[in-house]
Each structure stands twice: as C-alpha cells, then as structure tokens.
Design a protein around this motif. Sequence first.
Motif, PDB file in Angstrom:
ATOM      1  N   LEU A  14      70.569  47.634  13.790  1.00  0.00           N
ATOM      2  CA  LEU A  14      70.980  46.365  14.389  1.00  0.00           C
ATOM      3  C   LEU A  14      71.125  46.435  15.898  1.00  0.00           C
ATOM      4  O   LEU A  14      71.371  45.415  16.542  1.00  0.00           O
ATOM      5  N   SER A  15      70.973  47.620  16.471  1.00  0.00           N
ATOM      6  CA  SER A  15      71.223  47.811  17.896  1.00  0.00           C
ATOM      7  C   SER A  15      69.997  47.438  18.734  1.00  0.00           C
ATOM      8  O   SER A  15      68.930  48.026  18.586  1.00  0.00           O
ATOM      9  N   SER A  16      70.175  46.493  19.637  1.00  0.00           N
ATOM     10  CA  SER A  16      69.070  46.108  20.516  1.00  0.00           C
ATOM     11  C   SER A  16      68.744  47.223  21.505  1.00  0.00           C
ATOM     12  O   SER A  16      67.583  47.398  21.894  1.00  0.00           O
ATOM     13  N   TRP A  17      69.739  48.004  21.900  1.00  0.00           N
ATOM     14  CA  TRP A  17      69.480  49.084  22.843  1.00  0.00           C
ATOM     15  C   TRP A  17      68.727  50.235  22.168  1.00  0.00           C
ATOM     16  O   TRP A  17      67.807  50.804  22.761  1.00  0.00           O
ATOM     17  N   CYS A  18      69.085  50.570  20.933  1.00  0.00           N
ATOM     18  CA  CYS A  18      68.333  51.596  20.204  1.00  0.00           C
ATOM     19  C   CYS A  18      66.891  51.155  19.996  1.00  0.00           C
ATOM     20  O   CYS A  18      65.960  51.964  20.066  1.00  0.00           O
ATOM     21  N   SER A  19      66.688  49.860  19.758  1.00  0.00           N
ATOM     22  CA  SER A  19      65.336  49.329  19.608  1.00  0.00           C
ATOM     23  C   SER A  19      64.553  49.506  20.905  1.00  0.00           C
ATOM     24  O   SER A  19      63.370  49.872  20.881  1.00  0.00           O
ATOM     25  N   ARG A  20      65.186  49.265  22.029  1.00  0.00           N
ATOM     26  CA  ARG A  20      64.513  49.433  23.322  1.00  0.00           C
ATOM     27  C   ARG A  20      64.139  50.901  23.553  1.00  0.00           C
ATOM     28  O   ARG A  20      63.060  51.201  24.075  1.00  0.00           O
ATOM     29  N   GLU A  21      65.038  51.819  23.203  1.00  0.00           N
ATOM     30  CA  GLU A  21      64.738  53.236  23.366  1.00  0.00           C
ATOM     31  C   GLU A  21      63.530  53.632  22.509  1.00  0.00           C
ATOM     32  O   GLU A  21      62.641  54.363  22.969  1.00  0.00           O
ATOM     33  N   TRP A  22      63.519  53.165  21.273  1.00  0.00           N
ATOM     34  CA  TRP A  22      62.396  53.444  20.374  1.00  0.00           C
ATOM     35  C   TRP A  22      61.102  52.887  20.958  1.00  0.00           C
ATOM     36  O   TRP A  22      60.074  53.568  20.998  1.00  0.00           O
ATOM     37  N   ASP A  23      61.151  51.630  21.399  1.00  0.00           N
ATOM     38  CA  ASP A  23      59.956  50.976  21.924  1.00  0.00           C
ATOM     39  C   ASP A  23      59.431  51.694  23.165  1.00  0.00           C
ATOM     40  O   ASP A  23      58.219  51.911  23.311  1.00  0.00           O
ATOM     41  N   ALA A  24      60.333  52.105  24.050  1.00  0.00           N
ATOM     42  CA  ALA A  24      59.928  52.790  25.278  1.00  0.00           C
ATOM     43  C   ALA A  24      59.220  54.103  24.954  1.00  0.00           C
ATOM     44  O   ALA A  24      58.186  54.431  25.555  1.00  0.00           O
ATOM     45  N   PHE A  25      59.746  54.848  23.997  1.00  0.00           N
ATOM     46  CA  PHE A  25      59.136  56.127  23.644  1.00  0.00           C
ATOM     47  C   PHE A  25      57.824  55.914  22.886  1.00  0.00           C
ATOM     48  O   PHE A  25      56.841  56.628  23.109  1.00  0.00           O
ATOM     49  N   GLU A  26      57.803  54.919  22.016  1.00  0.00           N
ATOM     50  CA  GLU A  26      56.625  54.660  21.185  1.00  0.00           C
ATOM     51  C   GLU A  26      55.407  54.284  22.022  1.00  0.00           C
ATOM     52  O   GLU A  26      54.262  54.510  21.619  1.00  0.00           O
ATOM     53  N   ARG A  27      55.620  53.737  23.195  1.00  0.00           N
ATOM     54  CA  ARG A  27      54.514  53.321  24.061  1.00  0.00           C
ATOM     55  C   ARG A  27      53.815  54.505  24.729  1.00  0.00           C
ATOM     56  O   ARG A  27      52.714  54.361  25.245  1.00  0.00           O
ATOM     57  N   ARG A  28      54.440  55.641  24.724  1.00  0.00           N
ATOM     58  CA  ARG A  28      53.876  56.800  25.403  1.00  0.00           C
ATOM     59  C   ARG A  28      52.764  57.446  24.568  1.00  0.00           C
ATOM     60  O   ARG A  28      52.734  57.325  23.341  1.00  0.00           O
ATOM     61  N   THR A  29      51.879  58.143  25.237  1.00  0.00           N
ATOM     62  CA  THR A  29      50.732  58.781  24.581  1.00  0.00           C
ATOM     63  C   THR A  29      51.078  60.221  24.216  1.00  0.00           C
ATOM     64  O   THR A  29      51.566  60.978  25.058  1.00  0.00           O
ATOM     65  N   VAL A  30      50.830  60.582  22.958  1.00  0.00           N
ATOM     66  CA  VAL A  30      51.068  61.939  22.477  1.00  0.00           C
ATOM     67  C   VAL A  30      49.724  62.643  22.349  1.00  0.00           C
ATOM     68  O   VAL A  30      48.838  62.182  21.630  1.00  0.00           O
ATOM     69  N   VAL A  31      49.580  63.766  23.053  1.00  0.00           N
ATOM     70  CA  VAL A  31      48.298  64.470  23.127  1.00  0.00           C
ATOM     71  C   VAL A  31      48.406  65.828  22.430  1.00  0.00           C
ATOM     72  O   VAL A  31      49.302  66.616  22.749  1.00  0.00           O
ATOM     73  N   PRO A  32      47.517  66.122  21.485  1.00  0.00           N
ATOM     74  CA  PRO A  32      47.525  67.449  20.857  1.00  0.00           C
ATOM     75  C   PRO A  32      47.180  68.523  21.886  1.00  0.00           C
ATOM     76  O   PRO A  32      46.235  68.384  22.650  1.00  0.00           O
ATOM     77  N   ARG A  33      47.933  69.594  21.899  1.00  0.00           N
ATOM     78  CA  ARG A  33      47.684  70.659  22.868  1.00  0.00           C
ATOM     79  C   ARG A  33      46.392  71.409  22.551  1.00  0.00           C
ATOM     80  O   ARG A  33      45.718  71.897  23.452  1.00  0.00           O
ATOM     81  N   ALA A  34      46.056  71.515  21.273  1.00  0.00           N
ATOM     82  CA  ALA A  34      44.853  72.256  20.889  1.00  0.00           C
ATOM     83  C   ALA A  34      43.730  71.327  20.435  1.00  0.00           C
ATOM     84  O   ALA A  34      42.724  71.776  19.888  1.00  0.00           O
ATOM     85  N   GLY A  35      43.924  70.028  20.617  1.00  0.00           N
ATOM     86  CA  GLY A  35      42.892  69.078  20.240  1.00  0.00           C
ATOM     87  C   GLY A  35      42.837  68.743  18.768  1.00  0.00           C
ATOM     88  O   GLY A  35      41.922  68.064  18.321  1.00  0.00           O
ATOM     89  N   VAL A  36      43.819  69.208  18.004  1.00  0.00           N
ATOM     90  CA  VAL A  36      43.844  68.967  16.560  1.00  0.00           C
ATOM     91  C   VAL A  36      45.167  68.314  16.181  1.00  0.00           C
ATOM     92  O   VAL A  36      46.237  68.763  16.611  1.00  0.00           O
ATOM     93  N   THR A  37      45.107  67.254  15.409  1.00  0.00           N
ATOM     94  CA  THR A  37      46.317  66.588  14.942  1.00  0.00           C
ATOM     95  C   THR A  37      46.540  66.867  13.466  1.00  0.00           C
ATOM     96  O   THR A  37      45.596  67.182  12.741  1.00  0.00           O
ATOM     97  N   ARG A  38      47.779  66.747  13.036  1.00  0.00           N
ATOM     98  CA  ARG A  38      48.116  66.907  11.633  1.00  0.00           C
ATOM     99  C   ARG A  38      48.547  65.556  11.073  1.00  0.00           C
ATOM    100  O   ARG A  38      49.294  64.826  11.728  1.00  0.00           O
ATOM    101  N   PRO A  39      48.093  65.192   9.868  1.00  0.00           N
ATOM    102  CA  PRO A  39      48.451  63.891   9.297  1.00  0.00           C
ATOM    103  C   PRO A  39      49.963  63.702   9.238  1.00  0.00           C
ATOM    104  O   PRO A  39      50.697  64.588   8.806  1.00  0.00           O
ATOM    105  N   GLY A  40      50.418  62.543   9.703  1.00  0.00           N
ATOM    106  CA  GLY A  40      51.831  62.222   9.639  1.00  0.00           C
ATOM    107  C   GLY A  40      52.657  62.737  10.796  1.00  0.00           C
ATOM    108  O   GLY A  40      53.835  62.412  10.910  1.00  0.00           O
ATOM    109  N   ASP A  41      52.066  63.546  11.672  1.00  0.00           N
ATOM    110  CA  ASP A  41      52.819  64.080  12.807  1.00  0.00           C
ATOM    111  C   ASP A  41      53.130  62.977  13.814  1.00  0.00           C
ATOM    112  O   ASP A  41      52.312  62.093  14.078  1.00  0.00           O
TER     113      ASP A  41
END
Length: 208
Positions: free
Chosen positions: A85-112
């Motif tokens: 129910l927290s609008s601030w927690c939602s903002r924190e989630w949204d801010a982080f979710e917008r960032r790009t996550v890059v695999p260090r070795a070029g390989v991703t694992r399902p669900g990561d």
Amino acid sequence: MFFVSYARPGRSRPVADSREPNRHVMRFFDELTESVNELIGSPLGQDPGYLDFGQGSGERWEDRVLRAIGTSQVLVCLLSRPFFLSSWCSREWDAFERRTVVPRAGVTRPGDTAIVPVLWTPYHEPLPPRIAKVNVFRPVGLPDESYAERYLADGLFGLLRTGQTEVYQAVVWKLALHIQRIHSLYWTEPGVPSGVAELRSSFDEAVP
C-alpha cells in the motif's frame, strides 16, 4: 551493493518520517550487511547496504534516497501488506525496475532478476501485478527441510517474533549468498531518477 525497501508508518508519503525503522528491520539490515560484507566486501569506510533511516526531509532527503536506489546493484524488498500500500515503496521499485541489468558473462538464467522480494510477513491474497511478475525469494539448501516452510508460513518478521532465531539466521545467510550470486553474474547499470514525480506511486498500476 543492495538497497532495502520496506514499509513503516508514514512511508506512504514521499516525505521522510522522523521515526527510526523498527528494531526488527534494523536487526535484519545489520545482519544482512555483515554477511554480504563478509562474502563480497565493500570499499573502506562504506557499508555494502543502504537503509533509509528517515532522517531529514525535503528535496535533499529525496535526492539521497533516489541516488541510492539509482546506484545500488540489488533491490531487497520486505514484502508485507503495508509495503503493497506504500506509494514510496512503489516509487523505489519503479525507479530500480527501470534500470538495465546486464549479464557479466553474456548469459542469463531464466527467472533471474536484481529485484529480490523477501517475505517480511505472510500474505494470503494475490500479489499486486507489478510484484507478481518477480519470483519471491525462497531459500534452498537449508540445514532442515522444514526451515523453508516456516519462513513461508511466518515471514522473517514472524520468525523473529516467535523466537525462531536459528531459522531466521539461516534464511538471512541464504539471502546474502543470493545477493553475492547476483553480483557475480550481473551488473545493474546506474540510473538515478530526476525526481519522484516521474515514478509510479501504486503497485496496482498495470504492468506495461
């Protein structure tokens, strides 16, 4: 290295609450920080984790929190009904979710993902859509098969309140190991929001 997002009275407003986090959140943060520091290390004089203590208010406080959420490598969310129910927690989630996550070795694992929802208290209802698309942390390889079931039944807060210290400590250690694994496999590119107005304030908003 990691940012802990949690709900407390007053966190529905995008203004810092003067109250400190409760002692159980502080204990969790201190123990997770200690474990992650042992596993990964941190620059001299710095902690590997960030927790908003609610000290201060206004733009300077907002900038500090937004910078932390925009540069931390892993987002640890303590799921509870107040969190949803927290609008601030939602903002924190949204801010982080917008960032790009890059695999260090070029390989991703399902669900990561670099977002790690952790059960703080149990829930018995469907998760908000934006949270439901991310797997809730479930520890494996615990000393006793019943530990995982007790964590899912009571959450970390419940384990502490009912004196299940051994189970609690085992789960926190496995969480630290999970953060270490994410750090070794992925890099979350920095992305600091310019302000809170651009961030979604409700977890009930539809997933794009």
